[in-house]
Design a protein around this motif. Sequence first.
Motif, short mmCIF file in Angstrom:
data_model
loop_
_atom_site.label_atom_id
_atom_site.label_comp_id
_atom_site.label_asym_id
_atom_site.label_seq_id
_atom_site.Cartn_x
_atom_site.Cartn_y
_atom_site.Cartn_z
N ILE A 97 1.76 20.05 31.89
CA ILE A 97 2.52 19.01 32.58
C ILE A 97 1.69 17.75 32.83
N PRO A 98 0.53 17.84 33.52
CA PRO A 98 -0.27 16.62 33.71
C PRO A 98 -0.83 16.10 32.39
N GLY A 99 -1.10 17.00 31.45
CA GLY A 99 -1.59 16.56 30.14
C GLY A 99 -0.56 15.71 29.43
N LEU A 100 0.72 16.10 29.54
CA LEU A 100 1.80 15.34 28.91
C LEU A 100 1.94 13.96 29.56
N ILE A 101 1.82 13.92 30.89
CA ILE A 101 1.89 12.64 31.59
C ILE A 101 0.73 11.74 31.17
N GLY A 102 -0.48 12.33 31.10
CA GLY A 102 -1.64 11.56 30.68
C GLY A 102 -1.48 11.00 29.29
N LEU A 103 -0.91 11.79 28.39
CA LEU A 103 -0.67 11.32 27.02
C LEU A 103 0.31 10.14 27.03
N GLY A 104 1.36 10.26 27.87
CA GLY A 104 2.32 9.16 27.97
C GLY A 104 1.68 7.88 28.49
N VAL A 105 0.80 8.02 29.50
CA VAL A 105 0.09 6.85 30.04
C VAL A 105 -0.81 6.23 28.98
N PHE A 106 -1.52 7.08 28.23
CA PHE A 106 -2.42 6.59 27.17
C PHE A 106 -1.63 5.84 26.09
N VAL A 160 -5.92 13.74 32.73
CA VAL A 160 -6.73 14.67 31.94
C VAL A 160 -7.55 15.55 32.88
N PHE A 161 -8.14 14.93 33.90
CA PHE A 161 -8.88 15.68 34.92
C PHE A 161 -7.97 16.73 35.57
N SER A 162 -6.77 16.31 35.96
CA SER A 162 -5.82 17.21 36.59
C SER A 162 -5.45 18.36 35.66
N SER A 163 -5.25 18.06 34.38
CA SER A 163 -4.87 19.07 33.41
C SER A 163 -5.96 20.13 33.26
#
Length: 232
Positions: A97-106, A160-163
Motif C-alpha cells: 500500500i505505501p509502496g504504491l503511493i510512493g510510486l504514484g508520488v514518484f 518507501v521508508f514506510s513500505s
Amino acid sequence: MKEIMAEKKANPFSDLIFNIIIPSVVLMKLSGDEYLGSVGALVVALAFPIIFGGYELIRYKKFNFISLLGFVSVLLTGGIGLLELDTKWLAIKEAFIPGLIGLGVFISTFTKYPVVSKLLLNEKVLNLPTIKERLAETNQQAKFDRCLMQSNYLFASTFVFSSVMNYILATVIVTSPAGTAGFNEELGRLTLMSYPVIAIPSMLMIMGIFYFVWRQIRQMTQLETEQIFNTK
C-alpha cells in the motif's frame, strides 16, 4: 456556517482512536474463545475503521485515492485473516500500500502536477501571486521548479521508508497462523507499533520537506514568513 462545517477537517484524535487504538485493543484483548473468538474479534476490529471511514465520507463529502487504498488495505487484512492465508501475504500487503503511493508520488514528478506542488502551491496555504511575482523579478523560477522536483523525490522516499518498515514489522511481529487468537493479538500489536515506529517518523520527514521548501522560498524571494503564507 454551512461553509465552515464543510471545510472542517476530521479530528486527528478520532482517527487515532477508531483506526488504531480500538481495533488494537479488540484484537489483543477479545480474541480468546471466552470473548469474541478469533474470527469475531477480527470482524469487530476491522469494522471500526470501515464504519469510521464511511462516516467521514458522508459527513465531509470528501473521498480520495489515499482513502480508497486505506479501505482496500482493511479489506485485504480481513481477507487474509478470515481465509487463513499465509502470514507472508500480510507482510506483502503492509508493504504494498505505501509502496504504491510512493510510486504514484514518484511518477507525478514527470507530470504537470507533482504531488508536492499540489499540496503546497495552493492559494489557501501560500500567497502565490506575491511569490510568483518575486520569483519572476529575481529570475529564480527555474531554480524553484528544481526545488519542487527534489522535494517530490524526498516525499516519495517517505513512502518507501514506510513500505520497508511495514514489511519488517509485519514479518517480525506477526508469526502465528492466520485465523488464530495469536494472529489477532499480533495484528493488534502490529497496528499499535506502526504508529510510533512508522507514522511519526514519516510525519517528521514530511514536515522536514515542507520546512525545506519554505526555506528555499525565503532565500529565493527574500520575502518574510507572513508574506509567504496566506493568513486570510
